[in-house]
Design a protein around this motif. Structure first.
Motif, short mmCIF file in Angstrom:
data_model
loop_
_atom_site.label_atom_id
_atom_site.label_comp_id
_atom_site.label_asym_id
_atom_site.label_seq_id
_atom_site.Cartn_x
_atom_site.Cartn_y
_atom_site.Cartn_z
N LEU A 77 -3.65 6.87 -4.61
CA LEU A 77 -4.20 7.07 -3.27
C LEU A 77 -5.45 6.23 -3.03
CD1 LEU A 77 -3.84 10.95 -2.92
CD2 LEU A 77 -2.15 9.16 -2.52
N GLN B 191 0.91 4.27 -2.63
CA GLN B 191 0.66 5.64 -2.18
C GLN B 191 1.76 6.57 -2.65
OE1 GLN B 191 -1.65 7.17 0.07
NE2 GLN B 191 -3.00 5.38 0.14
N GLU C 86 0.83 -1.21 0.00
CA GLU C 86 0.00 0.00 0.00
C GLU C 86 0.87 1.26 0.00
OE1 GLU C 86 -2.43 -0.49 3.42
OE2 GLU C 86 -4.04 -1.55 2.35
N GLU C 87 1.92 1.26 0.80
CA GLU C 87 2.83 2.41 0.86
C GLU C 87 3.49 2.65 -0.49
OE1 GLU C 87 5.54 1.59 4.00
OE2 GLU C 87 4.06 1.88 5.60
#
Length: 944
Positions: free
Chosen positions: A342, A337, A333-334
């Motif tokens: 997003l 992102q 997820e990071e």
């Protein structure tokens, strides 16, 4: 009434007695105070100070220098009044010097004269540590385990501690009950001590067997090869010694191996059984492999599977209680992102495998959605600066031809901080920067609004310098960065304070204090700055003393000092001096102690505490290299010759191509400059493979090399040589020079200027950086013109490591000889030859160009290049793929070809602490008739 009168008389008598008693006490106290004051004001003048160095039968130069040091360190002086406070200070200075074991002070009055006696017992020093029976542990490891080293003060009580530390070291190395004795022998010549460490290692536990249980997916043999303790047991030198700490590391490595193969839940339980009678160890490893995780990705278009797998923490740290999988998803997820996704959603689902409990397929489903793009950036409130200036402070940008427009929240937060910092740097003391984000429905687009409240801009209206007698206001104002009519920046006050302090301190005022005061006007538009300076007292540099340098002369240390006795004391120059001494190759550790700085004295003495390296070395080696086949070499030397920081050596080598012996000396500070000088005398005989001539040479050389500047090292070398070239055949071969004069003895003078540029990260195993060198030999024959030529040699190497375990290495070499003598000829032993281990592999030595008889042909021009891919296979083994090419041209005979010839090949190298040992095979890409298809090469060290 009578009773009352008697009572009153008794009371009066008691009162009278108490009054007399109290008055008597007060008179006594006053008298004592008066006597004390009288004594304080009437200390006698010191008529003499006498210093004795204890435990010396005959006074030597060492005692004399110690006595001089004592007189310099103590504050009491002959002819001045005695002061107990100054005596205490003097004793403290002597203690801080670290030179004295005992310090006793006595006094004596004779005929009104007051004499002080300092009785000092100096430390005896450890001059050497000799270790016996250390094998197979390195001497440096034994010394590292000890808390003493040569140059330390000798203290008998610490010897027992050394024994305990060495015993601990050997137990960690697998020995059962090692015995160590550490004794000190006094050297009657100087009273110092030689520490003798005698080690009786005793038996050790040897590895008997390793057994595995539960290993279903990997064989026991494969797992054993992953264990260093088992690999080392195969070598006779290790005797299969079992080291428990190494075994624990092996278990960790096995765990990492299993996890990297998908077994995230693996558990390895080691069981060690020791046979105390036979001193053997049997190891059992109980392995619970757990299921094999097969991780699949779906929905990922922005990232390859291989990229996302790097975020799978469970394959590195395990998956206990499912935490590894959760952390892996968070990591993915990071990654999304930070790339602008997003709205990305990631989840993990396990696909069932009926009847197969040993497999877990985890499918990570990724719903990337769209990247979040910045539609617009609206900036308001910026009165003093245009919007373009504000945008330069930001990394976030709108989409377009020149920008991706990706919105990353973390980067945007940094942008806001950057805008605020920009305004502060421009004199706005309290700027406000607010943000507002407007998203569309699916958060794929965002509009950014930034509102700035600049506040009042504060300008510096005046800068004043007050209080300093050392530094003029004009000089101070030139130094500071926060000047009149500039934007006020509060954080710059501290920098200016430090700058002023450094400048004044370097003038001999180390106790200087600088305080910047700010007065801001009511409307906050102007600020007055005043730097108030208290210079403190003037401080001079005292003497430089050293301890621990039992071999190195004091003058070697003093030569490296940037500050001399009597000059203004400077902390900056003191630090530079410490760096200079540390850079000498003869010391392990260097520490500085300023005597008197803490006490704020007006003269600072310096104590240099040193740990010397062992200067002597002896080496003996032999081996095999394709370029010279079997060889043997030996050498002895001293890195600190006579304690003068000079390097002296004697070396020799003999091989199947000849011999060479030399004796030399090197001086790192030639004529007290930062130029190193190296002089040597040598004799050699060379008969290179496949060449039809050989030569003998006797010569001397002097090389000068100034201190390197930003990776550049210039050099200048002079050599004078007597050379005797001879034929290896009785008849004149085709490839030889036409003239017979080159086979007569020649005397040659050569001057070689050079320039080297080096940014490699390692000399032994470079992985990145550049090495480039240019040498120009200006040769002059003293008896004929054959050696009248200029030889140019250029070498360029480049190293690049794009990914872990892969290093790409490139080499380019060029050489050219221009004759300027009457003959226009160049002797064969000065020409360029190519082919072999160190240039174009796949060819025999020097046979890149040859004649019909198979003899090597040299030329006045040679160009070669190489490319290597060095792949780290682990276990200190490296595989090499290479391509070489080269050309020899401008030969004096019409044989062979000027064309480039090439080869390609591969090899294996084993990496040792002193460099690689390799075997390589090169295959000729343009093999000529009668030539072999390729050549095997053995080499020690990298070919480049």
């Amino acid at each position: 009434m009578i009773v009352n009168d008697i009572s009153l008389k008794k009371i009066a008598a008691i009162f009278e007695f108490l009054s007399v008693f109290i008055i008597g006490i007060l008179i006594s106290v006053s008298a004592c105070c008066a006597d004390a004051k009288s004594t304080k004001d009437n200390y006698l003048n010191i008529s003499d100070i006498r210093v004795t160095i204890a435990k010396r039968i005959v006074e030597d130069e060492h005692d004399i220098s110690l006595r001089q040091m004592v007189f310099n360190l103590i504050d009491l002086k002959k002819g001045e009044k005695f002061s107990p406070a100054l005596l205490d200070e003097s004793i403290r200075m002597l203690q801080q010097s670290g030179k004295f074991k005992e310090i006793n002070v006595d006094s004596k009055e004779e005929d009104g004269k007051f004499i002080l006696f300092f009785h000092l017992t100096p430390y005896r020093w450890i001059k050497d540590i000799r270790i016996y029976g250390r094998y197979p542990v390195f001497e440096r490891d034994v010394l590292a385990a000890m808390t003493i080293y040569p140059g330390n003060a000798f203290v008998q009580e610490v010897l027992e501690k050394q024994e305990a530390e060495i015993v601990k070291l050997y137990k960690n190395e697998g020995y059962i009950e090692p015995k160590v004795s550490v004794v000190a022998d006094e050297d009657p010549a100087d009273g110092n001590y030689i520490i003798k460490v005698k080690i009786d290692k005793g038996p050790f536990y040897s590895l008997k067997t390793i057994a595995f249980t539960g290993n279903k997916n990997f064989s026991a043999t494969r797992l054993k090869w992953k264990m260093k303790i088992w690999r080392e047991a195969l070598f006779p030198a290790s005797f299969g010694r079992f080291i428990e700490a190494g075994f624990k590391k092996d278990v960790d490595e096995l765990t990492k191996f299993y996890r990297s193969k998908g077994f995230a839940d693996v558990e390895i339980q080691p069981v060690i059984k020791k046979d105390a009678k036979n001193h053997t160890v049997s190891i059992s490893l109980l392995i619970n492999e757990g299921p094999c995780y097969r991780t699949l990705f779906s929905g990922n278009k922005a990232f390859w599977d291989s990229t996302l797998k790097k975020d799978l923490i469970l394959l590195r740290d395990g998956n206990r209680n499912g935490l590894g999988l959760k952390r892996s998803i968070r990591k993915i997820e990071e990654s999304y992102q930070s790339s602008g996704y997003l709205s990305a959603k990631i989840k993990a689902e396990e696909e069932p495998h009926p009847g197969k409990d040993d497999i877990r397929t985890i499918r990570i489903i990724i719903e990337e959605n769209q990247k979040t793009i910045v539609d617009s950036i609206d900036i308001k409130g910026n009165v003093s600066y245009p919007e373009s200036r504000i945008r330069k402070q930001m990394l976030t940008e709108t989409g377009g031809i020149y920008g991706s427009g990706i919105f990353v929240p973390a980067i945007f937060e940094e942008d806001i901080s950057s805008i605020r910092a920009f305004y502060i740097s421009e004199g706005f003391m309290s700027p406000e920067v607010k943000q507002e984000l407007e998203w569309n429905r699916d958060r794929s687009r965002v509009k950014i609004r930034i509102t700035i409240n600049e506040g009042v801009r504060t300008m510096v209206s005046s800068v004043k310098i007050a209080g300093s007698k050392v530094l003029s206001s004009d000089d101070a104002l030139k130094l500071i960065t926060l000047k009149e009519k500039q934007p006020f920046q509060k954080y710059m006050i501290g920098k200016d304070e430090n700058a002023l302090s450094r400048l004044i301190s370097d003038k001999g005022y180390p106790y200087v204090k600088v305080k910047g005061e700010i007065e801001v006007a009511t409307d906050r538009k102007q600020a007055e700055i005043t730097y108030r300076i208290t210079d403190g007292i003037y401080v001079s540099m005292g003497e430089v003393y050293s301890k621990g340098n039992l071999r190195t002369k004091d003058r070697v240390i003093k030569k490296e000092m940037e500050i001399r006795t009597g000059e203004p004391f400077s902390l900056e120059k003191t630090l530079l001096s410490q760096r200079n001494i540390r850079n000498l190759d003869i010391f392990k550790e260097v520490g500085f102690k300023t005597l008197g700085l803490k006490e704020e004295k007006d003269k600072i003495n310096l104590m240099v505490d040193i740990e010397e390296q062992k200067p002597y070395f002896a080496e003996l080696g032999f081996g095999y290299e394709s370029s010279k086949e079997f060889y043997a070499r030996t050498g002895i030397g001293d890195h600190n010759l006579l304690g003068l920081n000079k390097y002296g050596w004697v070396s020799g080598e003999i091989s199947q191509t000849g011999y060479k012996s030399e004796i030399g000396i090197s001086e790192p500070r030639f004529l007290d400059t930062y130029t190193s000088a190296s002089m040597k005398i040598y004799a050699e005989q060379v008969e290179e493979f496949n060449e039809n001539f050989g030569y003998k040479a006797l010569g001397a050389s002097l090389g000068l090399s100034p201190k390197a500047i930003k990776n550049f090292t210039p050099g200048l070398n002079f050599s004078l040589e007597r050379r005797d070239q001879y034929r290896l055949d009785s008849s004149l071969p085709l490839g030889a020079s036409i003239s017979e004069e080159e086979y007569q003895k020649r005397s040659i003078l050569v001057v070689t200027p050079s320039l080297t540029y080096n940014t490699r990260d390692s000399f032994i195993r470079p992985k990145k950086g550049v090495y480039s060198s240019l040498h120009v030999d200006v040769s002059k024959g003293l008896e004929n013109s054959f050696d009248d030529f200029i030889k140019y040699r250029y070498d360029l190497r480049y190293y690049y490591t794009p990914v872990n375990r892969l290093t790409l290495a490139f080499l380019g070499r060029a050489g050219y000889i221009k004759a300027y003598g009457n003959k226009g000829q160049v002797p064969q032993d000065q020409l360029f030859f190519l082919g072999g281990t160190f240039d174009v592999r796949g060819f025999e030595e020097n046979l890149l160009r040859f004649d019909s008889a198979g003899d090597a042909i040299g030329g006045r021009c040679a160009v070669s290049g190489s490319m290597e891919a060095r792949i780290d296979l682990g276990a200190n083994v490296e595989m090499t793929l290479f391509y070489d090419t080269g050309s020899v041209s401008k030969a004096f005979v019409d044989a062979g070809s000027d064309e480039f010839r090439s080869s390609a090949g591969l090899g294996l190298r084993y990496i040792t602490p002193i460099g690689p040992i390799g075997i390589l095979y090169g295959h000729k890409l343009d093999r000529e008739k009668g030539e072999s298809s390729g050549q095997i090469h053995f080499s020690v060290g990298y070919t480049f």
